[in-house]
Design an enzyme around this catalytic site. Sequence first.
Site, PDB file in Angstrom:
ATOM      1  N   GLY A   5      18.844   4.949  -1.798  1.00 25.55           N
ATOM      2  CA  GLY A   5      17.861   4.610  -0.772  1.00 25.55           C
ATOM      3  C   GLY A   5      16.423   4.868  -1.162  1.00 25.55           C
ATOM      4  O   GLY A   5      16.132   5.718  -2.003  1.00 25.55           O
ATOM      5  N   ALA A   6      15.511   4.120  -0.531  1.00 26.72           N
ATOM      6  CA  ALA A   6      14.072   4.391  -0.603  1.00 26.72           C
ATOM      7  C   ALA A   6      13.725   5.400   0.498  1.00 26.72           C
ATOM      8  O   ALA A   6      14.571   5.767   1.309  1.00 26.72           O
ATOM      9  CB  ALA A   6      13.284   3.099  -0.423  1.00 26.72           C
ATOM     10  N   ASN A  51      11.341   5.098   2.977  1.00 24.55           N
ATOM     11  CA  ASN A  51      10.611   4.652   4.180  1.00 24.55           C
ATOM     12  C   ASN A  51      11.485   4.559   5.433  1.00 24.55           C
ATOM     13  O   ASN A  51      10.981   4.727   6.536  1.00 24.55           O
ATOM     14  CB  ASN A  51       9.888   3.324   3.908  1.00 24.55           C
ATOM     15  CG  ASN A  51      10.818   2.211   3.490  1.00 24.55           C
ATOM     16  OD1 ASN A  51      11.951   2.471   3.076  1.00 24.55           O
ATOM     17  ND2 ASN A  51      10.356   0.994   3.612  1.00 24.55           N
ATOM     18  N   PRO A  63      10.710  -2.254 -10.540  1.00 24.18           N
ATOM     19  CA  PRO A  63      11.022  -1.593 -11.824  1.00 24.18           C
ATOM     20  C   PRO A  63      12.343  -0.815 -11.778  1.00 24.18           C
ATOM     21  O   PRO A  63      13.136  -0.872 -12.725  1.00 24.18           O
ATOM     22  CB  PRO A  63       9.835  -0.646 -12.042  1.00 24.18           C
ATOM     23  CG  PRO A  63       8.714  -1.259 -11.258  1.00 24.18           C
ATOM     24  CD  PRO A  63       9.347  -1.908 -10.071  1.00 24.18           C
ATOM     25  N   THR A  64      12.599  -0.107 -10.676  1.00 21.69           N
ATOM     26  CA  THR A  64      13.879   0.606 -10.561  1.00 21.69           C
ATOM     27  C   THR A  64      15.019  -0.400 -10.472  1.00 21.69           C
ATOM     28  O   THR A  64      16.082  -0.215 -11.079  1.00 21.69           O
ATOM     29  CB  THR A  64      13.875   1.521  -9.316  1.00 21.69           C
ATOM     30  OG1 THR A  64      12.775   2.410  -9.414  1.00 21.69           O
ATOM     31  CG2 THR A  64      15.152   2.327  -9.206  1.00 21.69           C
ATOM     32  N   GLU A 120      17.671  -4.703  -2.865  1.00 23.30           N
ATOM     33  CA  GLU A 120      16.631  -4.915  -1.846  1.00 23.30           C
ATOM     34  C   GLU A 120      15.355  -4.313  -2.397  1.00 23.30           C
ATOM     35  O   GLU A 120      15.183  -3.093  -2.374  1.00 23.30           O
ATOM     36  CB  GLU A 120      17.031  -4.232  -0.533  1.00 23.30           C
ATOM     37  CG  GLU A 120      18.200  -4.863   0.182  1.00 23.30           C
ATOM     38  CD  GLU A 120      17.916  -6.267   0.683  1.00 23.30           C
ATOM     39  OE1 GLU A 120      16.756  -6.713   0.633  1.00 23.30           O
ATOM     40  OE2 GLU A 120      18.869  -6.934   1.104  1.00 23.30           O
ATOM     41  N   GLY A 122      10.970  -4.857  -3.741  1.00 25.42           N
ATOM     42  CA  GLY A 122       9.628  -4.924  -3.160  1.00 25.42           C
ATOM     43  C   GLY A 122       9.165  -6.327  -2.814  1.00 25.42           C
ATOM     44  O   GLY A 122       9.884  -7.304  -3.005  1.00 25.42           O
ATOM     45  N   CYS A 148       8.800  -2.818   3.108  1.00 26.69           N
ATOM     46  CA  CYS A 148       8.930  -3.743   1.980  1.00 26.69           C
ATOM     47  C   CYS A 148       8.573  -5.178   2.341  1.00 26.69           C
ATOM     48  O   CYS A 148       8.032  -5.913   1.527  1.00 26.69           O
ATOM     49  CB  CYS A 148      10.361  -3.702   1.475  1.00 26.69           C
ATOM     50  SG  CYS A 148      11.552  -3.940   2.794  1.00 26.69           S
ATOM     51  N   GLU A 186      21.532  -8.008   3.102  1.00 26.05           N
ATOM     52  CA  GLU A 186      22.067  -6.959   3.972  1.00 26.05           C
ATOM     53  C   GLU A 186      22.150  -7.528   5.383  1.00 26.05           C
ATOM     54  O   GLU A 186      21.561  -8.568   5.696  1.00 26.05           O
ATOM     55  CB  GLU A 186      21.161  -5.722   3.926  1.00 26.05           C
ATOM     56  CG  GLU A 186      21.168  -5.111   2.532  1.00 26.05           C
ATOM     57  CD  GLU A 186      20.706  -3.669   2.476  1.00 26.05           C
ATOM     58  OE1 GLU A 186      19.556  -3.400   2.828  1.00 26.05           O
ATOM     59  OE2 GLU A 186      21.512  -2.806   2.059  1.00 26.05           O
TER      60      GLU A 186
HETATM   61  P1  NDP Z   1      11.908   3.633  -6.111  1.00 26.61           P
HETATM   62  O1  NDP Z   1      12.285   2.376  -6.792  1.00 26.61           O
HETATM   63  O2  NDP Z   1      10.988   4.566  -6.777  1.00 26.61           O
HETATM   64  O3  NDP Z   1      13.231   4.480  -5.769  1.00 26.61           O
HETATM   65  C1  NDP Z   1      14.303   3.947  -5.035  1.00 26.61           C
HETATM   66  C2  NDP Z   1      15.519   4.835  -5.220  1.00 26.61           C
HETATM   67  O4  NDP Z   1      16.040   4.681  -6.540  1.00 26.61           O
HETATM   68  C3  NDP Z   1      15.207   6.326  -5.065  1.00 26.61           C
HETATM   69  O5  NDP Z   1      16.300   6.942  -4.428  1.00 26.61           O
HETATM   70  C4  NDP Z   1      15.058   6.760  -6.493  1.00 26.61           C
HETATM   71  O6  NDP Z   1      15.252   8.131  -6.676  1.00 26.61           O
HETATM   72  C5  NDP Z   1      16.156   5.946  -7.161  1.00 26.61           C
HETATM   73  N1  NDP Z   1      16.001   5.762  -8.596  1.00 26.61           N
HETATM   74  C6  NDP Z   1      14.873   5.837  -9.341  1.00 26.61           C
HETATM   75  N2  NDP Z   1      15.165   5.563 -10.637  1.00 26.61           N
HETATM   76  C7  NDP Z   1      16.488   5.306 -10.717  1.00 26.61           C
HETATM   77  C8  NDP Z   1      17.383   4.956 -11.777  1.00 26.61           C
HETATM   78  N3  NDP Z   1      16.971   4.803 -13.029  1.00 26.61           N
HETATM   79  N4  NDP Z   1      18.686   4.769 -11.490  1.00 26.61           N
HETATM   80  C9  NDP Z   1      19.128   4.906 -10.219  1.00 26.61           C
HETATM   81  N5  NDP Z   1      18.341   5.245  -9.168  1.00 26.61           N
HETATM   82  C10 NDP Z   1      17.033   5.437  -9.413  1.00 26.61           C
HETATM   83  O7  NDP Z   1      11.369   3.185  -4.693  1.00 26.61           O
HETATM   84  P2  NDP Z   1      10.689   4.091  -3.560  1.00 26.61           P
HETATM   85  O8  NDP Z   1      11.661   5.128  -3.111  1.00 26.61           O
HETATM   86  O9  NDP Z   1       9.338   4.504  -4.016  1.00 26.61           O
HETATM   87  O10 NDP Z   1      10.559   3.035  -2.371  1.00 26.61           O
HETATM   88  C11 NDP Z   1       9.531   2.095  -2.307  1.00 26.61           C
HETATM   89  C12 NDP Z   1      10.022   0.748  -2.833  1.00 26.61           C
HETATM   90  O11 NDP Z   1      11.189   0.346  -2.151  1.00 26.61           O
HETATM   91  C13 NDP Z   1       8.996  -0.342  -2.601  1.00 26.61           C
HETATM   92  O12 NDP Z   1       8.899  -1.179  -3.733  1.00 26.61           O
HETATM   93  C14 NDP Z   1       9.591  -1.128  -1.451  1.00 26.61           C
HETATM   94  O13 NDP Z   1       9.190  -2.455  -1.392  1.00 26.61           O
HETATM   95  C15 NDP Z   1      11.054  -0.994  -1.714  1.00 26.61           C
HETATM   96  N6  NDP Z   1      11.797  -1.217  -0.481  1.00 26.61           N
HETATM   97  C16 NDP Z   1      12.533  -2.373  -0.348  1.00 26.61           C
HETATM   98  C17 NDP Z   1      13.187  -2.662   0.829  1.00 26.61           C
HETATM   99  C18 NDP Z   1      14.020  -3.900   0.979  1.00 26.61           C
HETATM  100  O14 NDP Z   1      14.895  -3.912   1.824  1.00 26.61           O
HETATM  101  N7  NDP Z   1      13.797  -4.953   0.217  1.00 26.61           N
HETATM  102  C19 NDP Z   1      13.093  -1.757   1.978  1.00 26.61           C
HETATM  103  C20 NDP Z   1      12.344  -0.555   1.717  1.00 26.61           C
HETATM  104  C21 NDP Z   1      11.701  -0.311   0.537  1.00 26.61           C
HETATM  105  P3  NDP Z   1      14.009   9.147  -6.450  1.00 26.61           P
HETATM  106  O15 NDP Z   1      12.902   8.398  -5.808  1.00 26.61           O
HETATM  107  O16 NDP Z   1      14.589  10.159  -5.555  1.00 26.61           O
HETATM  108  O17 NDP Z   1      13.613   9.622  -7.777  1.00 26.61           O
END
Ligand code: NDP
Length: 484
Positions: free
Chosen positions: A150-151, A153, A231-232, A250, A252, A284, A458
């Site tokens: 999860g993210a 937000n 990127p993730t 899901e 950005g 997002c 989703e």
């Molecule tokens: P991140 O991509 O930084 O992180 C998302 C999740 O992935 C976090 O739990 C993070 O862990 C985890 N993660 C990071 N690196 C890896 C990896 N290599 N392998 C597996 N898991 C990993 O996003 P944010 O949490 O900063 O959230 C913001 C982003 O999410 C924005 O780009 C937004 O647009 C997007 N988003 C998309 C939505 C959609 O439905 N399309 C809804 C809400 C947000 P940790 O952060 O704990 O290190």
Amino acid sequence: MFIQPIASHFIDGAYVEDDNGTPIEVIYPATGTIIGRVYSATPAIIERAVESAKRAQIGWAKLSGTERGRVLRRAADIIRERNYDLSVLETYDTGKPLSETLCADATSAADALEYFGGLAGSLTGEYIPLADGNWAYTRREALGLCVGIGAWNYPMQIACWKGAPALACGNAMIFKPSETTPMCALKVAEILVEAGLPPGLYNVVQGAGDVGAALVSDPRVDKVSLTGSVPTGRKVYASAAAGMKHVTMELGGKSPLIIFDDADLDNCVSGAILANFYSTGQICSNGTRVFVQSGIKDAFLKRLCERLDLAVIGDPQDEATNFGPMASERQLELVLGFIKKGKEEGARLVTGGNRISGEGYYIQPTVFADVSDNMTIAREEIFGPVMSVLDFEDEAEVIIRANATEFGLAAGIFTADISRAHRVIDELQSGTCFINSYNDAPVEVPFGGVKMSGVGRENSKEAISHYSQLKSVFVRMNDMESPF
Ligand code: NDP
């Protein structure tokens, strides 16, 4: 104020602690103070989570859909009964105002559990008649073990948007919340067990990207659903592909919101406010590129500024507040960096643009006008309360400019001309579109993006196809023939 969860992880029906993991401080964004601590999952914790989920999934998939659905619907009822307390917790986790979390977080989680709980009993295969009296049938089967990441937000919503369809289809789920917001998913796990979910089917483990990566690459995991940044998403998708796993991404966006000069001014100002400042802009699907037809640009900006003066910025736990802090100091710095770039690259700052002094991670609601397509603030996802207003002259031009992005999550249009509305929507490269509205996300409607914004959907019946697979069974009713 210290809100310590009972333990960091929830595995096999109970809270589990392992303080050998790296400590993760939980910070309340409205004050910047530490309000809790959890520990990142160690390899031993991950092993317990995977092993118990694999074991529990076999029996869960053998229940009828109606039996599985009953558990989910009970959990939805419990969440609704505890909406106030859960919303307070979500506000501590994220900093989002209580006025929002009371109506958009736990309630949306409950909606997902109720909807997929109701759908679970209706999941069937097909009968396919064939030549010579032969026939075939399909069975809709669970994938097995799903990992949800999860993210930060919408922690509780994301935990259930992934967990509810997964469980409805007979899967087990291990959910890893964002390290920024570790608390709410634990409550979801606790409530599911209270509602009758057998132990092991919804496990929560804490940690940063390394824990997510370990889960994604585990050969025992069958599906990965990520909500996060592009990127993730690239990394997680690549790792899942190595194991040929199912994925939902899901990611950005940099979505266009197109306002034609025949639209009702107050409606489109409301739409633009929701599309940029709800959850302090940390959504997002936000319509952050606001294309305004030049004839109404001045009137639009004037009305927008009048309405932004009505924002109540302050203590998120006060129900009168409707604009809270950024979720973390890191996000605050990122957004301030984008504001600086907007100024440097020549966008006109109409309002806001500064950090609010005092404690917590607050930024003023910010609007830039005279933004051009190549400016950084018009190209990159900011994920904060920063609106870019771009001028346009006609329909053909705005369609080309709206689509000129690698993202494709959402798009909106405000106009009084309903034919034009559908004509423009037909041309927009976005997975989720709005006509004279913005950011509605009812569970009945598919949600997701195209292009770099994601893969899969989703919510809605569509999510079922992403959490299950079809087995085809051919049945011969007469003798076999063979060439020799
Ligand atoms: P991140 O991509 O930084 O992180 C998302 C999740 O992935 C976090 O739990 C993070 O862990 C985890 N993660 C990071 N690196 C890896 C990896 N290599 N392998 C597996 N898991 C990993 O996003 P944010 O949490 O900063 O959230 C913001 C982003 O999410 C924005 O780009 C937004 O647009 C997007 N988003 C998309 C939505 C959609 O439905 N399309 C809804 C809400 C947000 P940790 O952060 O704990 O290190």
